[in-house]
Design an enzyme around this catalytic site. Structure first.
Site, PDB file in Angstrom:
ATOM      1  N   GLU A  26      33.285  36.698  48.819  1.00 13.51           N
ATOM      2  CA  GLU A  26      34.130  37.792  49.302  1.00 13.51           C
ATOM      3  C   GLU A  26      33.281  39.013  49.661  1.00 13.51           C
ATOM      4  OE1 GLU A  26      36.737  38.297  45.999  1.00 13.51           O
ATOM      5  OE2 GLU A  26      37.574  36.278  46.167  1.00 13.51           O
ATOM      6  N   GLU A  57      39.017  32.571  44.830  1.00 12.67           N
ATOM      7  CA  GLU A  57      37.857  31.981  44.154  1.00 12.67           C
ATOM      8  C   GLU A  57      37.955  30.466  44.037  1.00 12.67           C
ATOM      9  OE1 GLU A  57      37.824  36.218  43.501  1.00 12.67           O
ATOM     10  OE2 GLU A  57      39.410  34.724  43.173  1.00 12.67           O
ATOM     11  N   ASP A  81      32.633  39.121  37.225  1.00 10.99           N
ATOM     12  CA  ASP A  81      32.782  38.117  36.178  1.00 10.99           C
ATOM     13  C   ASP A  81      34.237  37.757  35.894  1.00 10.99           C
ATOM     14  OD1 ASP A  81      33.378  40.631  34.862  1.00 10.99           O
ATOM     15  OD2 ASP A  81      31.257  40.759  34.371  1.00 10.99           O
ATOM     16  N   GLY A  82      35.099  38.767  35.818  1.00 12.39           N
ATOM     17  CA  GLY A  82      36.500  38.522  35.504  1.00 12.39           C
ATOM     18  C   GLY A  82      37.272  37.846  36.602  1.00 12.39           C
ATOM     19  N   PRO A  86      40.153  32.084  38.273  1.00 15.74           N
ATOM     20  CA  PRO A  86      40.910  31.235  39.202  1.00 15.74           C
ATOM     21  C   PRO A  86      40.122  30.012  39.681  1.00 15.74           C
ATOM     22  CG  PRO A  86      41.226  33.537  39.748  1.00 15.74           C
ATOM     23  CD  PRO A  86      40.143  33.499  38.718  1.00 15.74           C
ATOM     24  N   HIS A 126      36.191  43.575  34.976  1.00 13.98           N
ATOM     25  CA  HIS A 126      34.927  43.855  35.654  1.00 13.98           C
ATOM     26  C   HIS A 126      33.738  43.916  34.698  1.00 13.98           C
ATOM     27  CE1 HIS A 126      37.848  45.057  38.688  1.00 13.98           C
ATOM     28  NE2 HIS A 126      36.882  45.134  39.586  1.00 13.98           N
TER      29      HIS A 126
END
Length: 321
Positions: A26, A57, A81-82, A86, A126
């Protein structure tokens, strides 16, 4: 150069040397990524090799699996990271299992870059440290650099690996500067490295906490304690031989990571070293990490994260035995 620039330079080298390699994620094209890690690469290699993906993702990783099965070498970026969750099913049920499922006939050489960890004053999702989830998944390799030289070489070593690799980037260290020798390769990406020798105790750290461990070792020196620091570098596989050799010399071990200690990698290291070096230990293996709770709001994250004082306190407890 900075750690971030070292990764950029490593990615450039990969794209230059392998015309089957592509980047995907992205905002990694024209924007160059949130942290500008891919800045300028779309101009050099084109939008067909530096691909701005949709916000999805699962599709990014699922697409990468399909590409790898057709002979392409994808390096994908998860923006934070968070945001990886998905894609967790694609990573753990497809990417990690394809080689075994095909009885070794298929390989899926996918690299998944994930900026991870806290200390940046950010909002929810985040500042996560999800490494234990991937380490627990057989079929994945998981590595993380702590300095610019390793960042440059380890991303290239990850891209050359025929196994899927989770490449964790310590985002709060992106601006940490260091010497990068582009002629002399770093140590094998899947080996640990003693970054400070010592005789009285061992601290094992990785990624964002290696500078903290080195600072704690320097502070301990002023108290007359010689502390060895090991940069783990590879979280799966773990180089237990290097840790065992160190503990057999020092007799004490502290393992530190930002992730919660409960269910964390430190527990596995503690158990293995207790099995391997029980008669050498002068004290129990101690762990210093995050609390078993969701990552806190930014104004109190300093109380959550391991720091020099917490490591020195753990050293005091170890030497008290």
């Amino acid at each position: 150069m900075t750690l971030a620039k070292a990764i950029t330079t490593g990615l450039d080298k990969i794209l230059e040397s392998n015309d089957r390699a592509i980047l995907m994620g992205e905002d990694i094209g024209r924007l160059g990524g949130v942290y500008r890690i891919t800045d300028g690469l779309i101009d050099k290699y084109g939008a067909h090799r530096v691909i701005d993906s949709p916000l999805g993702e699962a599709g990014i990783v699922g697409g990468a699996v399909g590409m790898a099965l057709r002979g392409i070498s994808p390096l994908v970026e998860i923006q934070f990271d968070g945001f990886v969750f998905p894609a967790f099913s694609q990573i753990t049920t497809q990417l990690a299992k394809m080689h075994a499922r095909s009885e070794g006939r298929l390989t899926v050489p996918v690299v998944i870059r994930i900026p991870y960890g806290g200390g940046i004053g950010s909002i929810e999702h985040h500042s996560e440290s999800p490494e234990a989830l991937f380490v627990h998944t057989a079929g994945l390799r998981v590595i993380t650099p702590s300095n610019a030289h390793d960042a440059y070489w380890m991303i290239q070593q990850a891209a050359a690996c025929q196994d899927p690799v989770i490449y964790l980037e310590p985002k709060r260290r992106y601006w940490l500067k260091g010497e990068v020798d582009t002629e002399t390769p770093a140590l094998d990406a899947f080996k640990a490295q003693v970054v400070r020798p010592g005789d009285d105790a061992t601290i094992v750290a990785y990624g964002p906490l290696v500078p903290i461990a080195l600072a704690a070792a320097e502070a301990a020196r002023e108290d007359g304690r010689s502390v060895e620091v090991i940069d783990l570098r590879s979280l799966s596989p773990i180089d237990f031989d290097t840790i065992t050799e160190s503990v057999q010399k020092t007799g004490r071990l502290i393992v530190t990571h930002e992730a919660p200690t409960f269910g964390g990698i430190g527990g596995e290291i503690a158990a293995r070293i207790t099995e391997r070096a029980f008669l050498s230990l002068e004290a129990p293996v101690l762990r210093v990490g995050g609390f078993h709770m969701p990552y806190p709001i930014s104004k109190v994250e300093s109380q959550y994260l391991p720091d020099i004082d917490k490591l020195l306190e753990a050293l005091d407890r170890s030497f008290a035995y």
